[in-house]
Design a protein around this motif. Structure first.
Motif, PDB file in Angstrom:
ATOM      1  N   PRO A 166       0.941  -1.114  -0.235  1.00 43.13           N
ATOM      2  CA  PRO A 166      -0.051  -0.184  -0.013  1.00 43.13           C
ATOM      3  C   PRO A 166       0.924   1.393  -0.002  1.00 43.13           C
ATOM      4  O   PRO A 166       1.898   1.156   0.497  1.00 43.13           O
ATOM      5  CB  PRO A 166      -0.662  -0.135   1.473  1.00 43.13           C
ATOM      6  N   PRO A 167       0.349   2.478  -0.643  1.00 46.31           N
ATOM      7  CA  PRO A 167       1.157   3.763  -0.940  1.00 46.31           C
ATOM      8  C   PRO A 167       1.335   4.217   0.582  1.00 46.31           C
ATOM      9  O   PRO A 167       0.667   4.127   1.744  1.00 46.31           O
ATOM     10  CB  PRO A 167       0.321   4.414  -1.361  1.00 46.31           C
ATOM     11  N   VAL A 168       2.498   4.946   0.687  1.00 40.47           N
ATOM     12  CA  VAL A 168       3.065   5.680   1.846  1.00 40.47           C
ATOM     13  C   VAL A 168       3.443   7.140   1.414  1.00 40.47           C
ATOM     14  O   VAL A 168       3.871   7.202   0.163  1.00 40.47           O
ATOM     15  CB  VAL A 168       4.359   5.080   2.591  1.00 40.47           C
ATOM     16  N   ALA A 169       3.124   8.149   2.160  1.00 37.12           N
ATOM     17  CA  ALA A 169       3.522   9.438   1.646  1.00 37.12           C
ATOM     18  C   ALA A 169       4.952   9.644   1.683  1.00 37.12           C
ATOM     19  O   ALA A 169       5.632   9.192   2.472  1.00 37.12           O
ATOM     20  CB  ALA A 169       2.867  10.394   2.704  1.00 37.12           C
ATOM     21  N   ILE A 170       5.562  10.275   0.647  1.00 32.04           N
ATOM     22  CA  ILE A 170       6.889  10.655   0.469  1.00 32.04           C
ATOM     23  C   ILE A 170       7.154  11.901   0.551  1.00 32.04           C
ATOM     24  O   ILE A 170       6.481  12.916  -0.122  1.00 32.04           O
ATOM     25  CB  ILE A 170       7.347  10.147  -1.015  1.00 32.04           C
ATOM     26  N   PRO A 171       7.707  12.435   1.690  1.00 31.62           N
ATOM     27  CA  PRO A 171       8.100  13.920   1.959  1.00 31.62           C
ATOM     28  C   PRO A 171       8.725  14.838   0.852  1.00 31.62           C
ATOM     29  O   PRO A 171       9.365  14.181   0.041  1.00 31.62           O
ATOM     30  CB  PRO A 171       8.928  13.968   3.168  1.00 31.62           C
ATOM     31  N   ALA A 172       8.415  16.017   0.833  1.00 30.89           N
ATOM     32  CA  ALA A 172       9.204  16.818  -0.200  1.00 30.89           C
ATOM     33  C   ALA A 172      10.579  17.184   0.008  1.00 30.89           C
ATOM     34  O   ALA A 172      10.680  18.461   0.566  1.00 30.89           O
ATOM     35  CB  ALA A 172       8.338  17.964  -0.594  1.00 30.89           C
ATOM     36  N   TYR A 173      11.082  16.162   0.236  1.00 33.39           N
ATOM     37  CA  TYR A 173      12.950  16.315   0.609  1.00 33.39           C
ATOM     38  C   TYR A 173      13.343  17.635  -0.355  1.00 33.39           C
ATOM     39  O   TYR A 173      13.401  17.416  -1.427  1.00 33.39           O
ATOM     40  CB  TYR A 173      13.536  15.281   0.465  1.00 33.39           C
ATOM     41  N   GLU A 174      14.405  18.367   0.196  1.00 35.20           N
ATOM     42  CA  GLU A 174      14.944  19.435  -0.293  1.00 35.20           C
ATOM     43  C   GLU A 174      16.119  18.846  -1.008  1.00 35.20           C
ATOM     44  O   GLU A 174      16.957  18.216  -0.375  1.00 35.20           O
ATOM     45  CB  GLU A 174      15.428  20.631   0.286  1.00 35.20           C
ATOM     46  N   CYS A 175      16.483  19.015  -2.403  1.00 37.13           N
ATOM     47  CA  CYS A 175      17.726  18.656  -2.807  1.00 37.13           C
ATOM     48  C   CYS A 175      18.951  19.727  -2.858  1.00 37.13           C
ATOM     49  O   CYS A 175      18.483  20.902  -2.587  1.00 37.13           O
ATOM     50  CB  CYS A 175      17.462  18.260  -4.502  1.00 37.13           C
ATOM     51  N   ALA A 176      19.895  19.254  -3.119  1.00 41.33           N
ATOM     52  CA  ALA A 176      21.171  20.146  -3.031  1.00 41.33           C
ATOM     53  C   ALA A 176      21.170  21.241  -4.164  1.00 41.33           C
ATOM     54  O   ALA A 176      21.690  22.022  -4.203  1.00 41.33           O
ATOM     55  CB  ALA A 176      22.409  19.250  -3.013  1.00 41.33           C
ATOM     56  N   CYS A 177      20.607  20.830  -5.204  1.00 41.09           N
ATOM     57  CA  CYS A 177      20.175  21.734  -6.532  1.00 41.09           C
ATOM     58  C   CYS A 177      19.392  22.933  -6.218  1.00 41.09           C
ATOM     59  O   CYS A 177      19.123  23.796  -6.994  1.00 41.09           O
ATOM     60  CB  CYS A 177      19.896  20.891  -7.492  1.00 41.09           C
ATOM     61  N   GLY A 178      18.477  22.633  -4.955  1.00 38.02           N
ATOM     62  CA  GLY A 178      17.721  23.997  -4.522  1.00 38.02           C
ATOM     63  C   GLY A 178      16.265  23.553  -4.862  1.00 38.02           C
ATOM     64  O   GLY A 178      15.464  24.306  -4.651  1.00 38.02           O
ATOM     65  N   GLN A 179      15.947  22.378  -5.377  1.00 31.15           N
ATOM     66  CA  GLN A 179      14.391  22.029  -5.609  1.00 31.15           C
ATOM     67  C   GLN A 179      14.095  21.105  -4.724  1.00 31.15           C
ATOM     68  O   GLN A 179      14.933  20.412  -3.946  1.00 31.15           O
ATOM     69  CB  GLN A 179      14.514  21.574  -7.205  1.00 31.15           C
ATOM     70  N   ARG A 180      12.887  20.491  -4.858  1.00 29.50           N
ATOM     71  CA  ARG A 180      12.452  19.560  -4.037  1.00 29.50           C
ATOM     72  C   ARG A 180      11.915  18.504  -4.901  1.00 29.50           C
ATOM     73  O   ARG A 180      11.658  18.701  -5.940  1.00 29.50           O
ATOM     74  CB  ARG A 180      11.314  20.214  -2.917  1.00 29.50           C
ATOM     75  N   ARG A 181      11.887  17.441  -4.177  1.00 26.58           N
ATOM     76  CA  ARG A 181      11.122  16.105  -4.770  1.00 26.58           C
ATOM     77  C   ARG A 181      12.040  15.655  -6.087  1.00 26.58           C
ATOM     78  O   ARG A 181      11.580  14.852  -6.898  1.00 26.58           O
ATOM     79  CB  ARG A 181       9.582  16.404  -5.105  1.00 26.58           C
ATOM     80  N   CYS A 182      13.218  16.042  -5.922  1.00 25.69           N
ATOM     81  CA  CYS A 182      14.161  15.365  -6.960  1.00 25.69           C
ATOM     82  C   CYS A 182      14.357  13.982  -6.793  1.00 25.69           C
ATOM     83  O   CYS A 182      14.565  13.433  -5.458  1.00 25.69           O
ATOM     84  CB  CYS A 182      15.622  16.035  -7.082  1.00 25.69           C
ATOM     85  N   VAL A 183      14.487  12.901  -7.773  1.00 19.95           N
ATOM     86  CA  VAL A 183      15.102  11.698  -7.348  1.00 19.95           C
ATOM     87  C   VAL A 183      16.210  11.378  -6.791  1.00 19.95           C
ATOM     88  O   VAL A 183      16.340  10.572  -5.980  1.00 19.95           O
ATOM     89  CB  VAL A 183      15.069  10.936  -8.995  1.00 19.95           C
ATOM     90  N   ASN A 184      17.262  12.464  -7.097  1.00 14.99           N
ATOM     91  CA  ASN A 184      18.298  12.375  -6.118  1.00 14.99           C
ATOM     92  C   ASN A 184      18.190  12.296  -4.702  1.00 14.99           C
ATOM     93  O   ASN A 184      19.140  11.894  -3.954  1.00 14.99           O
ATOM     94  CB  ASN A 184      19.184  13.770  -6.418  1.00 14.99           C
ATOM     95  N   THR A 185      17.190  12.820  -4.004  1.00 10.29           N
ATOM     96  CA  THR A 185      16.995  13.141  -2.785  1.00 10.29           C
ATOM     97  C   THR A 185      16.571  11.618  -2.132  1.00 10.29           C
ATOM     98  O   THR A 185      16.803  11.438  -0.829  1.00 10.29           O
ATOM     99  CB  THR A 185      15.756  13.961  -2.374  1.00 10.29           C
ATOM    100  N   VAL A 186      16.288  10.626  -2.885  1.00  6.45           N
ATOM    101  CA  VAL A 186      15.924   9.292  -2.484  1.00  6.45           C
ATOM    102  C   VAL A 186      16.546   8.167  -3.260  1.00  6.45           C
ATOM    103  O   VAL A 186      16.644   7.193  -2.922  1.00  6.45           O
ATOM    104  CB  VAL A 186      14.349   8.934  -2.619  1.00  6.45           C
ATOM    105  N   GLY A 187      17.162   8.435  -4.450  1.00  6.87           N
ATOM    106  CA  GLY A 187      17.540   7.467  -5.208  1.00  6.87           C
ATOM    107  C   GLY A 187      18.896   6.954  -5.071  1.00  6.87           C
ATOM    108  O   GLY A 187      19.238   6.070  -5.443  1.00  6.87           O
ATOM    109  N   GLY A 188      19.893   7.720  -4.253  1.00 11.62           N
ATOM    110  CA  GLY A 188      21.169   7.175  -4.097  1.00 11.62           C
ATOM    111  C   GLY A 188      21.327   6.476  -2.698  1.00 11.62           C
ATOM    112  O   GLY A 188      20.303   6.342  -1.956  1.00 11.62           O
ATOM    113  N   ALA A 189      22.340   6.168  -2.057  1.00 11.62           N
ATOM    114  CA  ALA A 189      22.518   5.324  -1.134  1.00 11.62           C
ATOM    115  C   ALA A 189      21.968   6.276   0.071  1.00 11.62           C
ATOM    116  O   ALA A 189      21.487   5.799   1.130  1.00 11.62           O
ATOM    117  CB  ALA A 189      24.026   5.132  -0.663  1.00 11.62           C
ATOM    118  N   ARG A 190      22.339   7.320   0.116  1.00 13.93           N
ATOM    119  CA  ARG A 190      21.781   8.235   1.296  1.00 13.93           C
ATOM    120  C   ARG A 190      20.571   8.207   0.974  1.00 13.93           C
ATOM    121  O   ARG A 190      19.517   8.470   2.461  1.00 13.93           O
ATOM    122  CB  ARG A 190      22.276   9.860   1.485  1.00 13.93           C
ATOM    123  N   GLY A 191      19.802   8.347  -0.034  1.00 13.01           N
ATOM    124  CA  GLY A 191      18.193   8.557  -0.013  1.00 13.01           C
ATOM    125  C   GLY A 191      17.587   7.182   0.428  1.00 13.01           C
ATOM    126  O   GLY A 191      16.482   7.345   1.023  1.00 13.01           O
TER     127      GLY A 191
END
Length: 303
Positions: A166-191
């Protein structure tokens, strides 16, 4: 023809002499001067002098990006070259042509020429390391030869508000590029670690999460399910847009073949073109892909 190539990292500068795609000779690494541009240049000069050759060209792989219109470098982890017209500045001192590309671009070029992308007309290289990166090679040539952001599928507000079943809410994490909801915020090891903490309130390293998932741990499996769900659609979209027929993956998370296989299965379910064979695959080059890519860039080698 002989060129000298460099892989410029935040800790070390790695160099090599390249005469052909199959003739790349690494040189001893040297510490990277971070704050002093003169010391940075002196390090490059020292490496060049140690080879005893006069290179026809120098090519650099950097952990940053070159603006294709201004030539200005954005390299956050090496302050002394950040904000400079780096190629022009180095050419003025070294007296030879200088080519510069992002490390993910060099990875993609290396994979297209000598790795898992060999024989493919369009190669989208994907990095799943601490964060997410990418590069694009078409007909053997790097799209970003003169700088730019092509292939950077990890940035832009591409994440959904919910993921998993079932779905879970994904927070609007801020990315180092200055935007939010970038794949980079969850797609790497730290994500991945961030997701696990968000879902289960437990801190684990990405390596521990993957290991527990493979051992049948329910919580880790849930994290991997959501992780794959989140990154598969943006990656599938990147494949649709570029027409890539192969996506070699590098970075630390690529060391898990089962994880790459799971990502591949999910991405292939979401691409417009239906692939009957693996699309997202582990990198074919495991040793110095950045340096190899820089060598191919400098040599002008066609993949």
């Amino acid at each position: 023809m002989a060129i000298i190539c460099f892989d410029i990292g935040g800790s070390f500068i790695k160099g090599a002499v390249a005469r052909a795609a199959d003739d790349i000779s690494p040189l001893p690494p040297r510490p990277t001067p971070l704050e002093d541009f003169e010391a940075f240049v002196a390090t490059l000069i020292g490496v060049i002098a140690a080879t005893g050759i006069r290179p026809q060209r120098i090519a650099l792989s950097i952990t940053g990006v070159i603006d294709p219109e201004t030539g200005v470098a954005t390299v956050a982890n090496i302050p002394c070259i950040h904000g400079r017209t780096l190629a022009a500045d180095l050419e003025a001192v070294l007296g030879v042509d200088v080519l510069i590309a992002n490390d993910a671009d060099c990875f993609a070029l290396a994979e297209a020429g000598l790795g898992a992308g060999r024989g493919h007309a369009i190669v989208l290289g994907a990095i799943l390391g601490s964060g997410v990166g990418g590069g694009l090679v078409v007909d053997g040539r790097l799209v970003n030869e003169n700088g730019g952001f092509a292939g950077e599928w990890g940035h832009g507000p591409a994440l959904p508000f919910f993921a998993g079943d079932p779905p879970v809410a994904i927070p609007a994490y801020e990315c180092a590029c200055g935007q939010r909801r970038c794949v980079n915020t969850v797609g790497g090891a730290r994500g991945m670690e961030r997701l696990h903490l968000e879902i289960h309130r437990t801190e684990l390293s990405s390596k521990e999460i993957v290991t527990r998932w493979l051992a049948g741990d329910v919580d880790a499996a849930r994290t991997i399910e959501i992780y794959v769900d989140l990154i598969a659609s943006p990656l599938a979209l990147a494949v649709n847009i570029t027409g890539a027929s192969i996506v070699p993956v590098g970075g630390g998370l690529s060391n898990s073949a089962p994880l790459i296989s799971r990502i591949d299965e999910t991405v292939r379910q979401r691409t417009l073109r239906r692939f009957s064979r693996p699309l997202v695959v582990p990198s074919g080059l495991t040793v110095e892909p950045g340096l190899t890519g820089a060598a191919l860039l400098g040599l002008g080698t066609q993949a």
